[in-house]
Structure formats: structure tokens, C-alpha cells
Scaffold this active site. Structure first.
Site, short mmCIF file in Angstrom:
data_model
loop_
_atom_site.label_atom_id
_atom_site.label_comp_id
_atom_site.label_asym_id
_atom_site.label_seq_id
_atom_site.Cartn_x
_atom_site.Cartn_y
_atom_site.Cartn_z
N GLY A 91 0.79 -1.23 0.00
CA GLY A 91 0.00 0.00 0.00
C GLY A 91 0.82 1.28 0.00
CD1 TRP A 113 4.85 2.71 -4.70
CD2 TRP A 113 4.14 2.74 -6.82
NE1 TRP A 113 5.95 2.61 -5.50
CE2 TRP A 113 5.56 2.63 -6.81
CE3 TRP A 113 3.49 2.78 -8.04
CZ2 TRP A 113 6.31 2.56 -7.99
CZ3 TRP A 113 4.24 2.71 -9.22
CH2 TRP A 113 5.64 2.61 -9.19
CG ASP A 144 6.20 -1.03 -7.58
OD1 ASP A 144 7.16 -1.08 -8.36
OD2 ASP A 144 6.34 -0.98 -6.34
CE LYS A 177 8.75 -3.69 -9.56
NZ LYS A 177 9.06 -3.43 -8.16
C1 LIG Z 1 6.77 -4.60 -5.52
S1 LIG Z 1 5.18 -5.09 -5.01
C2 LIG Z 1 4.29 -3.57 -5.03
C3 LIG Z 1 4.61 -2.63 -3.90
C4 LIG Z 1 3.64 -1.46 -3.85
N1 LIG Z 1 3.81 -0.60 -5.00
C5 LIG Z 1 3.81 -0.63 -2.61
O1 LIG Z 1 4.39 0.45 -2.69
O2 LIG Z 1 3.35 -1.02 -1.54
C6 LIG Z 1 4.57 -5.93 -6.42
C7 LIG Z 1 3.17 -6.47 -6.27
O3 LIG Z 1 2.68 -6.95 -7.52
C8 LIG Z 1 1.68 -7.90 -7.20
N2 LIG Z 1 1.27 -8.70 -8.37
C9 LIG Z 1 2.01 -9.59 -9.08
N3 LIG Z 1 1.28 -10.16 -10.06
C10 LIG Z 1 0.04 -9.61 -9.98
C11 LIG Z 1 -1.18 -9.79 -10.72
N4 LIG Z 1 -1.23 -10.66 -11.75
N5 LIG Z 1 -2.27 -9.08 -10.37
C12 LIG Z 1 -2.20 -8.20 -9.33
N6 LIG Z 1 -1.09 -7.98 -8.60
C13 LIG Z 1 0.02 -8.68 -8.91
C14 LIG Z 1 2.35 -8.74 -6.11
O4 LIG Z 1 1.38 -9.45 -5.36
C15 LIG Z 1 3.10 -7.67 -5.32
O5 LIG Z 1 2.39 -7.31 -4.15
#
Ligand SMILES: C[S@@+](CC[C@H](N)C(=O)[O-])C[C@H]1O[C@@H](n2cnc3c(N)ncnc32)[C@H](O)[C@@H]1O
Length: 251
Positions: free
Chosen positions: A55, A57, A119, A159
């Protein structure tokens, strides 16, 4: 050893600063630095935050869009609530989840999205070729889902992991925006080969026909074909060829 220590130290320092300022994750700083440089979110904006867990972002997006803005996040994992944001659980590539997200914007309040901030990152297996290929495939799918919902003039941040196929992705998304560039925020520098693609000023009327994923696959296939005709294959092109063939076999 020293380089590793420096990297860990820098990461800890961003984590500490995030905690001190009430952000849930170090990653919040990445969006803040993107925002400082490109102002991707404006006051009153409607924002879609893809891959929003835990959370960080979403917290930054709420701050930037202000009280009259709207932030909807989506992630495979549930998040603790963030005041001012609606955080949904689901897979953004799944049609049911896409319909749920679309409903939030299309039907309930009929506001187009002004900024998509993604992200998203797949589960890292440690096999770089696979992780990078899966990540780029996910990013292309996020583009395909959200571009039709993005307002003219809107921005898109995602990203990406540096590697094979990134140049082709940039080539394919460029006509949709006035400006597309790579940016590496200080908060992510040294930590990995992640970089952010910043796409500014969406111009839907310039969009070529066809889905981003299909056009990207075409561009990569063309590159492989052209390079194998005129020059010996480089290692990276061979790798992407193997990944694409594996993908086609799976489908
Ligand atoms: C680096 S983290 C994001 C961090 C977030 N931006 C923050 O600041 O808190 C990447 C996220 O992408 C999510 N993710 C990966 N594949 C996904 C998908 N197909 N649908 C939704 N979310 C996905 C993962 O569960 C993970 O929580």
C-alpha cells in the site's frame, strides 16, 4: 562484499525514511521520486495502482491526488486499508478482476483514469530469463487492460526489468504517448535491474490497431528474424527466442 554492504545500507536507509514518514514500504519513495520529476499524478486525479500491496504507492497516490481524487488499487494480496483508497484483491490479468476494476471507473462514477501507476512484479523464481520474460508479459497485459480506460493526456508508469524485449516494448507503446522514457529513481538504484517506464500525455487517437502484447511479440519475433538473417545470433536474442518458443508451446 563492499558493494553488497553499500546496497544493503542504501536500502535500509530508504526503509528507515519510509517508516519515519509513515509509509508502509520503501517503494513509496520510488513513486515520490517519479512524481517529483514527472508529476504523473495531479490534484483531483483518478488513479489506478496496479500491484498495490502493501500500500506504499497507494498512500503516495492519495496524497498527490488530494481529497477530490480517487485511488483504486489491485493486488493478488489483500492490503491493510489506506484511507482515501479502495484496495481490491485479484489478479489483474483475470477477466473477472478486470471487470470488477472496470466497474469502479466505468459504471459507478464514469470517470476516466488519469494515471495508471504499476509496480507489478511477478513472484521471483531466481531464474533471471524466466522472471524477466514473465514480468514483461505482465506489463504488456496491464497496458492492454488499462489503456482503453486511460484519459487523453493521462500518464502511465510501470516497473520493468531491464533485458531482452524492453526496447521492443518501448517501440510498441511509444505511439500511444507524447513521451516515453526510462527512469531509475534513487530509491531503487543499485537494488536490482528494475527501472520505471514513464509514459506521459496519452493520445488515444494515435493508437495503432492491435493489442500491445501481440504487437510486442511481433516486434520481438521480427528482431530475432532480422538478426539471425544478417548477423550471428547474440546470446540475448537466442535467449528471447527460446523464451518465446516456450511460451508459444505452453499456449
Ligand atoms: C513490488 S510489489 C508492489 C509494492 C507497492 N507498490 C507498494 O508500494 O506497496 C509488487 C506487487 O505486484 C503484485 N502482483 C504480481 N502479479 C500480480 C497480478 N497478476 N495481479 C495483481 N497484482 C500482482 C504482487 O502481489 C506484489 O504485491
Amino acid at each position: 562484499m563492499t558493494k553488497r554492504w553499500v546496497q544493503d545500507h542504501r536500502r535500509d536507509s530508504w526503509r528507515r525514511q519510509a517508516k519515519e514518514e509513515g509509509y508502509r514500504a520503501r517503494s513509496a519513495w520510488k513513486l515520490k521520486q517519479i512524481q517529483d520529476r514527472f508529476e504523473v499524478i495531479r490534484k483531483h486525479d483518478v488513479v489506478l495502482d496496479v500491484g498495490c500491496h502493501p500500500g506504499g504507492w497507494a498512500q503516495v497516490a492519495v496524497e498527490c491526488s488530494g481529497e477530490r481524487g480517487e485511488v483504486v488499487g489491485i493486488d493478488l494480496m489483500p492490503c491493510q486499508p489506506v484511507e482515501g483508497a479502495l484496495l481490491l484483491v485479484g489478479d489483474i490479468t483475470d477477466s473477472g478482476t478486470q471487470a470488477r476494476v472496470r466497474r469502479e471507473f466505468d459504471e459507478d462514477n464514469k470517470r476516466p483514469i488519469n494515471a495508471v501507476v504499476s509496480d507489478i512484479s511477478p513472484d521471483i523464481t531466481g531464474n533471471w530469463d524466466i522472471d524477466q520474460a514473465v514480468s514483461i508479459d505482465l506489463v504488456a497485459k496491464v497496458f492492454d487492460f488499462s489503456l482503453p480506460l486511460l484519459a487523453a493526456g493521462g500518464s502511465f508508469v510501470t516497473k520493468i526489468f531491464q533485458g531482452v524485449g524492453v526496447d521492443e516494448l518501448i517501440q510498441v507503446v511509444k505511439p500511444h504517448f507524447t513521451k516515453v522514457r526510462r527512469f531509475s529513481p534513487d530509491a531503487s538504484r543499485n537494488s536490482s535491474s528494475e527501472v520505471y517506464l514513464i509514459c506521459l500525455n496519452h493520445r488515444p487517437w494515435k493508437a495503432p490497431k492491435g493489442r500491445i502484447l501481440a504487437r510486442w511479440e511481433e516486434a520481438v519475433t521480427e528482431r530475432i528474424a532480422s538478426q539471425t538473417e544478417v548477423a550471428p545470433e547474440t546470446e540475448s536474442v537466442k535467449k528471447m527466442g527460446r523464451i518465446l518458443r516456450r511460451k508459444q508451446e505452453e499456449e
